[in-house]
Scaffold this motif. Structure first.
Motif, PDB file in Angstrom:
ATOM      1  N   PRO A   1       0.823  -1.216   0.000  1.00 44.36           N
ATOM      2  CA  PRO A   1       0.000   0.000   0.000  1.00 44.36           C
ATOM      3  C   PRO A   1       0.858   1.268   0.000  1.00 44.36           C
ATOM      4  O   PRO A   1       1.703   1.447   0.878  1.00 44.36           O
ATOM      5  CB  PRO A   1      -0.797  -0.103   1.303  1.00 44.36           C
ATOM      6  N   VAL A   2       0.644   2.091  -1.004  1.00 50.71           N
ATOM      7  CA  VAL A   2       1.460   3.305  -1.147  1.00 50.71           C
ATOM      8  C   VAL A   2       1.249   4.256   0.042  1.00 50.71           C
ATOM      9  O   VAL A   2       2.130   5.053   0.382  1.00 50.71           O
ATOM     10  CB  VAL A   2       1.124   3.991  -2.489  1.00 50.71           C
ATOM     11  N   GLU A   3       0.093   4.105   0.735  1.00 48.82           N
ATOM     12  CA  GLU A   3      -0.165   4.977   1.901  1.00 48.82           C
ATOM     13  C   GLU A   3       0.932   4.808   2.949  1.00 48.82           C
ATOM     14  O   GLU A   3       1.172   5.712   3.752  1.00 48.82           O
ATOM     15  CB  GLU A   3      -1.499   4.646   2.580  1.00 48.82           C
ATOM     16  N   ALA A   4       1.565   3.645   2.955  1.00 50.21           N
ATOM     17  CA  ALA A   4       2.601   3.409   3.973  1.00 50.21           C
ATOM     18  C   ALA A   4       3.723   4.434   3.862  1.00 50.21           C
ATOM     19  O   ALA A   4       4.410   4.726   4.842  1.00 50.21           O
ATOM     20  CB  ALA A   4       3.163   1.998   3.827  1.00 50.21           C
ATOM     21  N   ILE A   5       3.879   4.989   2.662  1.00 50.09           N
ATOM     22  CA  ILE A   5       4.942   5.987   2.490  1.00 50.09           C
ATOM     23  C   ILE A   5       4.651   7.207   3.372  1.00 50.09           C
ATOM     24  O   ILE A   5       5.562   7.875   3.856  1.00 50.09           O
ATOM     25  CB  ILE A   5       5.074   6.381   0.996  1.00 50.09           C
ATOM     26  N   GLY A   6       3.356   7.432   3.599  1.00 51.89           N
ATOM     27  CA  GLY A   6       2.969   8.551   4.460  1.00 51.89           C
ATOM     28  C   GLY A   6       3.563   8.432   5.857  1.00 51.89           C
ATOM     29  O   GLY A   6       3.855   9.427   6.511  1.00 51.89           O
ATOM     30  N   ILE A   7       3.751   7.193   6.308  1.00 55.68           N
ATOM     31  CA  ILE A   7       4.262   6.984   7.677  1.00 55.68           C
ATOM     32  C   ILE A   7       5.704   7.478   7.792  1.00 55.68           C
ATOM     33  O   ILE A   7       6.076   8.125   8.765  1.00 55.68           O
ATOM     34  CB  ILE A   7       4.229   5.479   8.059  1.00 55.68           C
ATOM     35  N   ILE A   8       6.492   7.145   6.777  1.00 53.97           N
ATOM     36  CA  ILE A   8       7.914   7.504   6.886  1.00 53.97           C
ATOM     37  C   ILE A   8       8.207   8.907   6.351  1.00 53.97           C
ATOM     38  O   ILE A   8       9.315   9.401   6.463  1.00 53.97           O
ATOM     39  CB  ILE A   8       8.809   6.474   6.146  1.00 53.97           C
ATOM     40  N   PHE A   9       7.180   9.518   5.795  1.00 55.20           N
ATOM     41  CA  PHE A   9       7.325  10.843   5.199  1.00 55.20           C
ATOM     42  C   PHE A   9       7.945  11.849   6.186  1.00 55.20           C
ATOM     43  O   PHE A   9       8.846  12.602   5.839  1.00 55.20           O
ATOM     44  CB  PHE A   9       5.927  11.321   4.776  1.00 55.20           C
TER      45      PHE A   9
END
Ligand code: ASP
Length: 429
Positions: free
Chosen positions: A371-379
């Motif tokens: 899920p690309v949303e996971a990138i939001g976590i490490i953003f």
């Protein structure tokens, strides 16, 4: 006293600027609470201006320096076979070191498990990142529609291609194009001189960049992601201080400590600015101080700053493991191989400017259905990771350049070993 200060080398001044900037930024962050003093005076004006002014000056150098020096370098190599062998080996080493980098990252992710037990509730809003470029597009975009547009926009790959072609033709036409050859040679000389002058401001620029980053950094953003952060740092450290020195010793028998002592200032600059592109002039200059012929570095370093991103690949490998573990997705062997392949491709597609690695990470996530949303976590903590990975990115370019120049006898070992002073502009090939 003043004489003592004069004796401090530029590299050490950059280090001093970096450390003072870090200390000043932290003081500002923790002890200065007046928003006017902190934000208006320092963060948004003094540091913003000082830091960005310096990055802009460095960026200003990149296109004319790269273009002139590629043309001059290629024209002086003249032998198309040598050129082809340099290009081929360079690209091969770039790809192999990136593949090694992702593999190390995946192994660290499997061993340390940074995403395990993560509370997904704190996942930040989706980072708005997408990437649509296919491999075919990347290849097509290497050829400029209009070289002047590419030069004006600073699109590195088309600039490199056009520079290569111009250099090859100058070498072929020799006497007929003597005048143009002279123009590019003198242009190159001007840009080198300009680089030396701009670099004198590096310590102040680096001070401002560091102070601004650490003045605004909330430590609370890092804590929940500390395991991810530590994993990326371990991966970067292995790549920089184990893989690269080993390659250097295996292929050249040169002393890695000597390399790092001289090269550190380039790493510090890349660290503070988070951009491989803006580091190109300094990287070429330092390599020339290490005895590497500009004929090679003027081609391999801009190419590396565009297509070789080992540090970024490490972040991407760890991010994949992190997200898979956080979401409880099991990645099998074939998915891991896909990650290695796409991360190498993403590295080619990542431009040497801040934060782009996070954008191309979507490509890697998509390839294995994460899920690309996971990138939001490490953003939230990517800015600081970007600093570390950029330092590794530029080191990878330099190590590869040394290996390639060594193999092509385009390197003066005595200069590397400190037995001879670095030459001024001289073609070894
Ligand atoms: N900032 C990196 C570089 O310039 C690219 C990235 O990973 O975002 O090398």
């Amino acid at each position: 006293m003043i004489n003592k200060f004069r004796k401090i080398s530029l590299g050490n001044w950059i280090l001093i600027g970096m450390i003072l900037g870090l200390i000043f930024g932290l003081i500002l962050n923790f002890w200065v609470h007046d928003p006017f003093i902190k934000n208006v005076i320092f963060m948004d004006n003094i540091f913003y201006l000082g830091g960005n002014l310096f990055i802009k000056l460095m960026k200003m150098l990149v296109v004319p320096l790269v273009f002139c020096s590629i043309v001059v370098g290629v024209a002086s190599i003249s032998d198309i076979k040598t050129l082809g062998s340099i290009g081929g080996t360079t690209i091969a080493i770039y790809l192999i070191t990136t593949a090694i980098a992702v593999t190390i990252a995946l192994a660290i992710g499997i061993i340390i498990k940074p995403g395990l037990g993560l509370n997904m509730a704190f996942a930040a809003q989706n980072a708005n990142v997408t990437v649509n470029q296919t491999m075919a597009d990347t290849i097509l975009n290497m050829v400029p529609d209009n070289p002047f547009n590419s030069l004006a926009n600073g699109d590195m790959l088309p600039v490199i291609i056009f520079g290569l072609l111009t250099g090859i033709i100058l070498a072929k036409l020799k006497e007929e194009t003597k005048f143009f050859n002279q123009i590019f040679t003198e242009g190159n000389r001007i840009m080198m001189e300009m680089t030396s002058i701009v670099m004198k401001f590096a310590p102040i620029g680096v001070f401002c960049l560091m102070a601004r980053t650490f003045g605004g950094l909330g430590i609370e953003g890092i804590l929940p992601l500390s395991k991810y952060f530590v994993c990326v740092l371990i991966g970067l450290a292995i790549q920089a201080f184990v893989v690269y020195p080993s390659l250097l010793v295996i292929f050249t028998r040169l002393n890695p400590i000597r390399f790092f002592r001289k090269f550190m200032s380039v790493m510090f600059f890349a660290f503070s600015s988070s951009t491989s592109n803006a580091t190109i002039p300094l990287n070429i200059k330092k390599l020339s101080d290490l005895g590497v012929s500009r004929d090679v570095s003027s081609f391999t370093i801009p190419l590396g700053a565009t297509i070789n991103m080992d540090g970024t690949a490490i972040m991407q490998g760890i991010a994949v493991m992190f997200a898979a573990q956080a979401y409880g997705i099991d990645l099998g062997t074939s998915a891991l191989l896909t990650v290695i392949f796409t991360a190498v491709m993403a590295s080619i597609g990542t431009a040497g400017v801040p934060s782009v690695g996070l954008v191309t990470l979507t490509m890697v996530f998509n390839s294995v259905g994460l899920p690309v949303e996971a990138i939001g976590i490490i953003f939230g903590i990517d800015h600081i990771i970007d600093m570390f990975r950029t330092a590794v990115n530029v080191t990878g370019d330099a190590i590869c350049t040394i290996i390639v120049s060594f193999r092509n006898k385009a390197m003066d070992i005595d200069i590397f070993n400190g037995k001879k002073e670095p030459k001024k502009e001289k073609h070894i090939l």
